[in-house]
Scaffold this motif. Structure first.
Motif, PDB file in Angstrom:
ATOM      1  N   VAL A 272      -9.221  68.585 -71.336  1.00  0.00           N
ATOM      2  CA  VAL A 272      -8.452  67.585 -72.084  1.00  0.00           C
ATOM      3  C   VAL A 272      -8.258  66.300 -71.294  1.00  0.00           C
ATOM      4  N   ILE A 273      -8.435  66.345 -69.993  1.00  0.00           N
ATOM      5  CA  ILE A 273      -8.202  65.130 -69.202  1.00  0.00           C
ATOM      6  C   ILE A 273      -9.185  64.032 -69.608  1.00  0.00           C
ATOM      7  N   PRO A 274     -10.504  64.271 -69.573  1.00  0.00           N
ATOM      8  CA  PRO A 274     -11.401  63.197 -70.030  1.00  0.00           C
ATOM      9  C   PRO A 274     -11.403  63.021 -71.545  1.00  0.00           C
ATOM     10  N   LEU A 275     -11.333  64.137 -72.292  1.00  0.00           N
ATOM     11  CA  LEU A 275     -11.444  64.031 -73.747  1.00  0.00           C
ATOM     12  C   LEU A 275     -10.235  63.349 -74.376  1.00  0.00           C
ATOM     13  N   SER A 276      -9.056  63.514 -73.771  1.00  0.00           N
ATOM     14  CA  SER A 276      -7.870  62.873 -74.342  1.00  0.00           C
ATOM     15  C   SER A 276      -7.961  61.355 -74.240  1.00  0.00           C
ATOM     16  N   HIS A 277      -8.664  60.843 -73.252  1.00  0.00           N
ATOM     17  CA  HIS A 277      -8.852  59.397 -73.144  1.00  0.00           C
ATOM     18  C   HIS A 277      -9.769  58.877 -74.250  1.00  0.00           C
ATOM     19  N   LEU A 278     -10.652  59.736 -74.739  1.00  0.00           N
ATOM     20  CA  LEU A 278     -11.577  59.335 -75.791  1.00  0.00           C
ATOM     21  C   LEU A 278     -10.994  59.527 -77.188  1.00  0.00           C
ATOM     22  N   PHE A 279     -10.292  60.644 -77.390  1.00  0.00           N
ATOM     23  CA  PHE A 279      -9.867  61.017 -78.744  1.00  0.00           C
ATOM     24  C   PHE A 279      -8.358  61.129 -78.911  1.00  0.00           C
ATOM     25  N   GLY A 280      -7.593  61.042 -77.832  1.00  0.00           N
ATOM     26  CA  GLY A 280      -6.183  61.388 -77.916  1.00  0.00           C
ATOM     27  C   GLY A 280      -6.009  62.876 -77.698  1.00  0.00           C
ATOM     28  N   LEU A 281      -4.830  63.283 -77.264  1.00  0.00           N
ATOM     29  CA  LEU A 281      -4.615  64.676 -76.887  1.00  0.00           C
ATOM     30  C   LEU A 281      -4.844  65.637 -78.043  1.00  0.00           C
ATOM     31  N   GLU A 282      -4.245  65.385 -79.194  1.00  0.00           N
ATOM     32  CA  GLU A 282      -4.282  66.362 -80.281  1.00  0.00           C
ATOM     33  C   GLU A 282      -5.697  66.549 -80.824  1.00  0.00           C
ATOM     34  N   LEU A 283      -6.423  65.470 -81.033  1.00  0.00           N
ATOM     35  CA  LEU A 283      -7.794  65.600 -81.532  1.00  0.00           C
ATOM     36  C   LEU A 283      -8.689  66.242 -80.472  1.00  0.00           C
ATOM     37  N   ALA A 284      -8.465  65.916 -79.208  1.00  0.00           N
ATOM     38  CA  ALA A 284      -9.257  66.532 -78.142  1.00  0.00           C
ATOM     39  C   ALA A 284      -9.069  68.042 -78.137  1.00  0.00           C
TER      40      ALA A 284
END
Length: 545
Positions: free
Chosen positions: A79-91
């Protein structure tokens, strides 16, 4: 290893079919904004803390978060890299959607590597991607198991191609990464790889290079050495004063029987049990029907996993339901071990494949409907969140029965969304040093600081840590909290919420603001609890002496 001939693939053995089945596995999770898995909101709150811990000083007043090398970091790291791309919930949603997809690809890939082609019977194993452990929300574990299945298929493929040096080079880092995702997946990969190596080493005897079973056992162990590096990580993880959590409740046969019965548990008991009986009927047919045979490789793998399931305690290092999580994968490996004999007619095989496809589709449809209903419930209760200001301190009480109802409300950790979306304190986080990075340090909350203080019942339940709602309403420290959130509450005396002002209500659910911090006297404890407390105090005195 058993492989088929060179005839043309049937429709269920083509790559496009595998892709279609894998993508179909994500369908139930497309609509819900938050995947309706019991524990997942609690995990999402931990991810939120990890992302803001260094920037939000008030969070550090409530929680302690320290990164460490443990075998339970799968989604926490992703979630660390993906939350920057999609936001926490969508990640989180995208990662969770990948779990059943990877589970399906892993099962079908293993079946193809072992049998040469995907047998028609393998389609019956696909609904197990949505098992009770998944619905419970053991997401790091499930991600590691999905990856373990695919890595086992890769292990088999490299052995079939004779690429043993490449396999050694690849699986040292791959097994370490799998352990980092979750220890359980790494352990299962080891069991599967060892059983496959035993069969391969024994079969080498046919050309004069193999040996008897004891020699095959030794050679299989040596062949699995590329998977052994995480054992070093285990030593560092489980040593030290910071590690807590007991390993207990061995050989609880009644619980193990119930875990098997609940392999497909979701919402409708009759439907879930009937579906499970279909899978067991396929296994029985595989044993009794002369038109169906099985792979010795996968049967041995299933037997090894069954032995692990029987020997595992219910609680490992303080983590509950350790054995339950393995049950669906024992069944899945046993199912993909089956295959029609070469002499079966193409029409009979196609009929069997179509029945498996219909069964898979029916289970997906039921799960999609169930998740849609849970999502409606989530949407309803989460309308309370705008009524809570950021940084508020919220104590939540979620009602449940002492007995285990088949269909969970799946609300036990939905209060964690207060932390995810409002950066508010919630009392449903797990706090166990060494098991995860987050522990609770909010001492003012006293006995209402962490899980399972959010779970309440209508009476005291023997053998459980849950409290009656009447006791919790009277005993929670009012000076430590700003709001009280009651979800699915059992009946209670209205006088217990004196000084608490309703600011949101939906049916029986209510959000109360703490306006009067005068602490009411707690109700008396039942006699059997007083005896247990007295015995514990006596033990403490004896230990001090």
């Amino acid at each position: 290893m058993d492989r088929g001939g060179g005839t043309r693939n049937a429709w269920w053995q083509t790559r496009w079919f595998v892709v279609a089945m894998a993508l179909a596995a994500a369908i139930p999770l497309i609509w819900p904004e938050i995947p309706p898995l019991v524990d997942l909101p609690g995990h999402m709150a931990r991810y939120r803390v990890s992302l803001v811990y260094d920037d939000q000083p008030w969070i550090r007043q409530w929680y302690d978060f320290r990164w460490s090398l443990i075998g339970n970091l799968g989604i926490d790291l992703l979630v660390i890299p993906l939350s920057h791309l999609f936001g926490l919930e969508l990640a989180v949603k995208l990662i969770v959607m990948s779990i059943p997809v990877l589970t399906v690809t892993g099962l079908l890939w293993i079946a193809r590597e072992v049998h040469g082609r995907i047998p028609a019977t393998a389609l019956f194993a696909l609904p197990l991607a949505y098992n009770y452990a998944f619905n419970f929300g053991f997401v790091n574990f499930l991600l590691s198991m999905a990856l373990a299945l695919n890595l086992f298929a890769l292990w088999l493929r490299l052995a079939r191609l004779g690429r043993f040096d490449l396999r050694t080079v690849l699986f040292v880092p791959l097994s370490s990464a799998l352990w980092l995702c979750h220890t359980f997946g790494w352990g299962v990969l080891g069991v599967l790889a060892f059983s496959a190596e035993m069969i391969r080493q024994h079969d080498l005897r046919k050309d004069g290079r193999g040996g008897h079973w004891i020699e095959s056992w030794v050679r299989a162990g040596l062949g699995c050495l590329p998977l052994a590096l995480p054992m070093v990580f285990m030593i560092f993880w489980r040593s030290g004063d910071h590690v807590t959590g007991k390993t207990t409740d061995w050989f609880n046969w009644w619980a193990k029987y119930n875990w098997v019965k609940m392999i497909l548990r979701d919402r409708w008991k009759v439907w879930d049990i009937a579906s499970l009986l279909v899978l067991f009927a396929i296994l029985v047919k595989g044993v009794r029907d002369r038109r169906i045979t099985y792979s010795r490789n996968l049967v041995l793998s299933a037997l090894f996993l069954l032995a692990v399931y029987l020997l595992l305690p219910r609680i490992v290092f303080g983590s509950a339901y350790a054995d339950m999580r393995l049950a669906p994968f024992v069944l899945a490996i046993a199912l993909i071990a089956l295959r029609p004999r070469p002499g079966i007619t193409p029409r009979s095989a196609a009929t069997l494949a179509m029945l498996g496809l219909v069964f898979y589709g029916a289970r997906l449809a039921g799960t999609t409907w169930s998740y849609w209903l849970y999502d409606r419930e989530y949407d309803r209760v989460l309308t309370a969140l705008p009524h809570v200001p950021p940084r508020a301190r919220v104590v939540s009480f979620v009602g449940r029965r002492c007995g285990d109802a088949w269909a969970y409300t799946r609300l036990e950790h939905i209060p964690a969304m207060m932390l995810v979306r409002r950066m508010a304190y919630t009392n449903d986080q797990w706090s166990m040093a060494g098991a995860q990075q987050l522990t609770v340090r909010y001492r003012a909350a006293r006995g209402f600081a962490h899980d399972p203080s959010e779970v309440v019942t209508d009476r005291w339940c023997r053998g459980q840590f849950w409290r009656p709602l009447t006791y919790s309403l009277a005993a929670f420290p009012r000076d430590a909290f700003d709001y009280v959130w009651l979800l699915n509450p059992p009946p209670y005396d209205p006088s217990l919420i004196k000084g608490l002002t309703p600011v949101w209500r939906s049916g029986r659910d209510v959000l109360l603001r703490v306006d009067d911090r005068t602490q009411p006297p707690p109700p008396p404890l039942p006699d059997y609890l007083l005896r247990i407390i007295a015995q514990q105090r006596l033990k403490g005195v004896s230990s001090a002496r």
